[in-house]
Design an enzyme around this catalytic site. Structure first.
Site, PDB file in Angstrom:
ATOM      1  N   ASP A 189      24.013 -10.813   4.828  1.00 57.78           N
ATOM      2  CA  ASP A 189      24.315 -11.631   3.647  1.00 57.78           C
ATOM      3  C   ASP A 189      25.812 -11.698   3.371  1.00 57.78           C
ATOM      4  O   ASP A 189      26.350 -12.762   3.072  1.00 57.78           O
ATOM      5  CB  ASP A 189      23.583 -11.077   2.425  1.00 57.78           C
ATOM      6  CG  ASP A 189      23.933 -11.836   1.162  1.00 57.78           C
ATOM      7  OD1 ASP A 189      23.742 -13.073   1.139  1.00 57.78           O
ATOM      8  OD2 ASP A 189      24.423 -11.214   0.196  1.00 57.78           O
ATOM      9  N   MET A 195       0.806  -1.222   0.000  1.00 58.63           N
ATOM     10  CA  MET A 195       0.000   0.000   0.000  1.00 58.63           C
ATOM     11  C   MET A 195       0.840   1.273   0.000  1.00 58.63           C
ATOM     12  O   MET A 195       0.323   2.369   0.210  1.00 58.63           O
ATOM     13  CB  MET A 195      -0.952   0.011   1.196  1.00 58.63           C
ATOM     14  CG  MET A 195      -1.886  -1.169   1.245  1.00 58.63           C
ATOM     15  SD  MET A 195      -2.797  -1.365  -0.305  1.00 58.63           S
ATOM     16  CE  MET A 195      -3.341  -3.044  -0.112  1.00 58.63           C
ATOM     17  N   CYS A 196       2.131   1.142  -0.239  1.00 58.96           N
ATOM     18  CA  CYS A 196       3.031   2.296  -0.283  1.00 58.96           C
ATOM     19  C   CYS A 196       2.927   2.982  -1.645  1.00 58.96           C
ATOM     20  O   CYS A 196       2.923   2.314  -2.678  1.00 58.96           O
ATOM     21  CB  CYS A 196       4.463   1.819  -0.077  1.00 58.96           C
ATOM     22  SG  CYS A 196       5.236   2.499   1.352  1.00 58.96           S
ATOM     23  N   HIS A 197       2.881   4.298  -1.628  1.00 58.40           N
ATOM     24  CA  HIS A 197       2.851   5.055  -2.879  1.00 58.40           C
ATOM     25  C   HIS A 197       4.251   5.125  -3.487  1.00 58.40           C
ATOM     26  O   HIS A 197       5.224   5.294  -2.750  1.00 58.40           O
ATOM     27  CB  HIS A 197       2.364   6.489  -2.623  1.00 58.40           C
ATOM     28  CG  HIS A 197       0.941   6.561  -2.192  1.00 58.40           C
ATOM     29  ND1 HIS A 197       0.563   6.376  -0.886  1.00 58.40           N
ATOM     30  CD2 HIS A 197      -0.194   6.786  -2.889  1.00 58.40           C
ATOM     31  CE1 HIS A 197      -0.754   6.483  -0.794  1.00 58.40           C
ATOM     32  NE2 HIS A 197      -1.238   6.731  -1.988  1.00 58.40           N
ATOM     33  N   MET A 235       8.219   4.674   5.554  1.00 57.60           N
ATOM     34  CA  MET A 235       8.447   3.304   5.088  1.00 57.60           C
ATOM     35  C   MET A 235       9.734   3.204   4.279  1.00 57.60           C
ATOM     36  O   MET A 235      10.439   2.193   4.344  1.00 57.60           O
ATOM     37  CB  MET A 235       7.253   2.802   4.276  1.00 57.60           C
ATOM     38  CG  MET A 235       5.977   2.662   5.089  1.00 57.60           C
ATOM     39  SD  MET A 235       6.163   1.723   6.628  1.00 57.60           S
ATOM     40  CE  MET A 235       6.716   0.154   6.004  1.00 57.60           C
ATOM     41  N   GLU A 236      10.051   4.247   3.535  1.00 59.01           N
ATOM     42  CA  GLU A 236      11.287   4.243   2.750  1.00 59.01           C
ATOM     43  C   GLU A 236      12.516   4.238   3.656  1.00 59.01           C
ATOM     44  O   GLU A 236      13.490   3.520   3.398  1.00 59.01           O
ATOM     45  CB  GLU A 236      11.306   5.439   1.797  1.00 59.01           C
ATOM     46  CG  GLU A 236      10.359   5.321   0.619  1.00 59.01           C
ATOM     47  CD  GLU A 236       8.871   5.493   0.943  1.00 59.01           C
ATOM     48  OE1 GLU A 236       8.035   5.220   0.057  1.00 59.01           O
ATOM     49  OE2 GLU A 236       8.525   5.889   2.082  1.00 59.01           O
TER      50      GLU A 236
END
Length: 163
Positions: free
Chosen positions: A126, A74-76, A111-112
């Site tokens: 990793d 739901m992130c733009h 969110m970014e």
């Protein structure tokens, strides 16, 4: 508080931000990777076979910030105007990660920033997992955000660390 990612029938939706004003928005997130002291020393001294761990993690975090809308449903999609990753080595075995993301737009970049920190941490894991499978990624959290209708948010421990 209303959850805006659901419609009247409870179905998922992406929030319509078309009526919102464009403002400058900045978000800062943090997290950490804990590892064996020997692993941290090998990162510091450039002794990891896959290359410069922090340089690769920095690029990975920035790339992730730009791709957040592809992995968070739901992130733009945003035209990010700035993204920066900072690393602090904390002996004996911790790397603290800070991500700062900026945009001039109709929705925030929390969110970014969180995605940037998460992917940077995963990249460190990793690149070092062959020598240290005990690493722990933790404490990924929003520290501060500015801009937008909801105003300024600052986490109390972030306030203490910046004064």
């Amino acid at each position: 508080m209303e959850l805006t990612h659901f419609d009247e029938e409870g179905r998922a939706r992406m929030v319509d931000v078309s009526a919102k004003a464009e403002t400058t928005r900045v978000a800062t997130a943090r997290g950490k990777v804990e590892m064996q002291a020997e692993t941290l020393e090998r990162i510091r001294s450039g002794q990891i076979a896959k290359g410069d761990v922090l340089a690769v993690a920095q690029v990975a975090g920035i790339m992730a910030a730009k791709q957040t809308s592809n992995v968070i449903p739901m992130c733009h999609p945003l035209a990010i105007t700035g993204a920066k990753l900072n690393f602090e080595i904390v002996p004996p075995g911790t790397i603290e990660i800070e991500g700062i993301v900026k945009v001039t737009g109709k929705t925030g970049v929390e969110m970014e920033a969180l995605t940037a920190v998460s992917v940077a941490a995963l990249t460190i894991y990793d690149m070092c997992k062959a020598i240290d499978k005990t690493m722990v990624i933790s404490d990924i959290r929003l520290m501060e955000k500015t801009g937008g209708k909801s105003g300024h948010f600052i986490r109390e421990d972030h306030l203490k660390s910046t004064t």
